[in-house]
Each structure stands twice: as C-alpha cells, then as structure tokens.
Design an enzyme around this catalytic site. Structure first.
Site, mmCIF file in Angstrom:
data_model
loop_
_atom_site.group_PDB
_atom_site.id
_atom_site.type_symbol
_atom_site.label_atom_id
_atom_site.label_comp_id
_atom_site.label_asym_id
_atom_site.label_seq_id
_atom_site.Cartn_x
_atom_site.Cartn_y
_atom_site.Cartn_z
ATOM 1 N N HIS A 11 -3.622 -5.070 0.089
ATOM 2 C CA HIS A 11 -3.582 -5.545 1.361
ATOM 3 C C HIS A 11 -3.464 -7.154 1.316
ATOM 4 C CE1 HIS A 11 -4.102 -1.807 3.914
ATOM 5 N NE2 HIS A 11 -4.132 -1.682 2.637
ATOM 6 N N GLU B 264 -2.734 -9.059 3.661
ATOM 7 C CA GLU B 264 -2.921 -9.795 5.016
ATOM 8 C C GLU B 264 -4.198 -10.170 5.131
ATOM 9 O OE1 GLU B 264 -4.860 -5.839 5.342
ATOM 10 O OE2 GLU B 264 -2.733 -6.273 4.702
ATOM 11 N N CYS C 228 0.985 -1.125 0.078
ATOM 12 C CA CYS C 228 0.117 0.100 0.019
ATOM 13 C C CYS C 228 0.895 1.286 -0.097
ATOM 14 C CB CYS C 228 -0.977 -0.084 1.083
ATOM 15 S SG CYS C 228 -2.383 1.078 1.059
#
Length: 380
Positions: free
Chosen positions: A354, A356, A264
């Site tokens: 993202h 994660e 990001c």
C-alpha cells in the site's frame, strides 16, 4: 453478527478458533457474536486506518501491539465511511484516550458501529498460534449467557472460508464519484474500486490527477467513458481467483495500451490478467513494517501490507505473456513473496503493498510518481 453495547468491559468473552484453541477474556466494543478469518496486524500505530480499510472485510484482526486505543478516534484518519473488520482482538485497551485530535474513545467507536471485540487475552500466544497453524476461521462470543464450547466451535466451523470468497463488490462504491485534482489538473484517471482506501485517490489528486472512482462492476466501456489518461485498480478483500470480471476489464485496458497501475488486489488482478495463478498465503502480510525490495532500483522499502493471497509468478526470469514480456519488480524480503509486477513492452505495473501510506510509512510514495511518468510518456 449480533451485538449489544452496554457495559462491555465487564462482560466475559471467548475467542474460539476453528482448530479448537480457545482464549477467554473480556468484551471490548460491542457485546455479541461475530465470525471471520483470524489474522494478525503487526503495526504499532494506525489502528484507525486498519479498522476502516475495506480490505479487512470479514476478517477478525488481532493486534500484535499490546496497547491499543491510546490516541482515541478522530474524524480525519478513517480510510472509508465505516469500520470493516468483522471483529477486533486486543490485549490491553487504553482506559482513557490522550490525543489533541481525539473525538471519542476507540471502545466507544467500536460499540457505536456494532463491532464485537475481545480484550485481556494473550495476543502474543494467539499470534504465534496463527503463524504456526495459519490464518483460520474464528468466532468471538461475549455476554453473560455464553454457549458451551462444543456449540461455539461448531458455529465457527460453519462460517464461510476466505478462500473462494468474492467480496469486492460488497465494499466498493455503488455510484461513481470524482476526486478533483489539487491545483492544476494534469491527468484524468479511472479508478476501479475493489475496496479502495480514501488516501489513494488523495495521493493522486496531490499530483494533479482528477480521479473518477468507479464501482467494482464497471465495464471497460465505463472506464473509457471518462476518457482516462490512466487506469487504476485498487486494493480490496477476498480471493482473487473469483475476480473474473475485474480481470476481463484489465485485459481490455492492456489491449488498448493505456497506462495502468494496480495495488494489492489490483496486483493480483494484473497477475491473473497476464496468465499467472494466485494462491493463499499461510498467514499473510499485515502491518506497516514489511520490508520489500524494488528490484528495478535495488532499494529496500519498509511498507504497509494487508494481503492474504499472492501472485504465483517466477522471480528469477522474464516471462512471456499475451501482452508482452513481464517481470517481478518487487519481492518481500521476509519470504520472497511476489510484491510487484511490471510489463516491459506496455505501460503497466502493480505492487502488492500500500504505497498510499495510511498509516505510514512513506517509503513507497514514489510509485504514484512512476504512474504519472507513464502517463506523461504516453501523452508525449
């Protein structure tokens, strides 16, 4: 921002955009006044992770899903220690949460943390307006004694813009801390916190990485004081054009050839470190249903996004940089925006989205394994 928390659901509220468009509804969360950049998130789930993502600092988030708050709020899913959004906009908030993990309602949590919101407006019309006109400044005003429309609009237009905003140090940790490896420790990573989400170091810890999370103000000397096998630059809010300090730290890492991974804001920092520019998107990418192609494999992933700026790099050729050859590794299939970079002559890569996956999807989890592979290769 000024707030009160009593009887918000019966209090009138007004949302005012800087171009003069006005929506009237009812207060949701705290009663008061707040300002920020109006953006929309397309995720149907994961509102708790969205609210607590530091990348949303100074943004008023419009939820495109009509029903919000159905599963309440729990103590397991926050991505940080607080709600970071400047304001919250929903159409039909849940009257009663229903989930076995819920500890309290979303409305109660917003009130407790003083987050001003508005409900009972046409969020579809608002989203279409933002798509056509672009993200812009906005104010939410609620209470029984609202100012006149001209006064509200003037206050909105006096609020700071996101372009040119330097915000990462406002949301990052002030003190370094360590997230221990889960199981056997295999590597040490220095993670520069520009607005990091809690799930990110956890994903690395799952892979045997001890993560030293450092403040946004950390120097290259601070990074190498932990003797890292790899260096990570996190997500975060604000305009990457203001991030001169993180760029200089990343360039020091690139000079030494340490394996590097950014997501990001970290992707934008890598872009700048390589000599590319950045620019503000019309309305950005936010939500958990954004299609991205990994050009190194041809695979298409459904991914989680939260960015209003992008890297200006050529997608049709390999570029020469001060650190060797670089190429765009990922692109968004909706608009061909750069979603990833990789160096071909040094162990460094980044993605704009993202991986994660909090909250979901999990298509991009392999990127943490790619980071591990770089560190294994360097060690070998």
């Amino acid at each position: 921002m000024t707030t009160s928390t009593r009887g918000a659901d019966k209090v009138p509220a007004v949302l005012v955009l800087e171009d003069g468009r006005i929506f009237r509804g009812r207060a949701y969360g705290a009663v008061g006044v707040t300002f920020g950049e109006a953006v929309f998130s397309t995720g149907m789930t994961g509102y708790q992770e969205t609210l607590t993502d530091p990348s949303y600092h100074r943004q008023v988030v419009v939820m495109t899903a009509p029903h919000v708050g159905n599963t309440g709020v729990n103590d397991e899913d926050p991505e940080s220690q607080q709600i970071w959004v400047a304001g919250y906009v929903v159409r039909d908030p849940a009257r009663v949460p229903s989930n076995w993990r819920a500890k309290r309602s979303l409305d109660d949590e917003l009130r407790h943390q003083g987050v001003v919101g508005i409900s009972s407006i046409d969020t579809r019309a608002l989203t279409r307006h933002l798509r056509e006109r672009g993200a812009m400044r906005v104010g939410i005003f609620s209470g029984n004694a609202l100012p006149d429309e001209g006064t509200m609009l003037a206050e909105v237009r006096q609020a700071p813009e996101m372009k040119g905003a330097d915000l990462s140090a406002e949301v990052a940790t002030k003190e370094a801390y360590v997230v221990p490896a889960i199981g056997e420790k295999k590597f040490t990573v220095a993670a520069v916190d520009l607005g990091i989400k809690g799930m990110t170091p956890h994903r690395m810890a799952e892979r045997g990485i001890e993560v030293h999370v450092l403040p946004a103000t950390a120097t290259a000397e601070d990074v190498y004081a932990v003797n890292p096998d790899g260096v990570f630059f996190s997500n975060g809010p604000g305009d990457p054009a203001t991030a001169d300090h993180p760029v200089s730290v990343m360039q020091a890492v690139l000079e030494r050839g340490t394996p590097l991974f950014g997501i990001c804001f970290g992707n934008q920092i890598l872009g700048r470190a390589l000599g590319f520019g950045t620019y503000k998107l019309k309305y950005g990418h936010r939500g958990i249903n954004q299609p991205v192609q990994d050009r190194t494999t041809g695979k298409v992933e459904v991914t989680a996004h939260n960015h209003g700026f992008a890297v200006d790099a050529p997608t049709d050729k390999v570029s020469e940089t001060p650190y060797g050859r670089a190429e765009v590794s990922h692109v968004c299939l909706n608009d061909n925006v750069v979603e990833g970079l990789q160096l071909l002559d040094r162990p460094a890569f980044s993605v704009q989205y993202h991986p994660e996956a909090a909250a979901g999807p999990h298509d991009a989890a392999y990127l943490f394994d790619r980071f591990v592979s770089l560190m294994e290769g360097q060690r070998a």
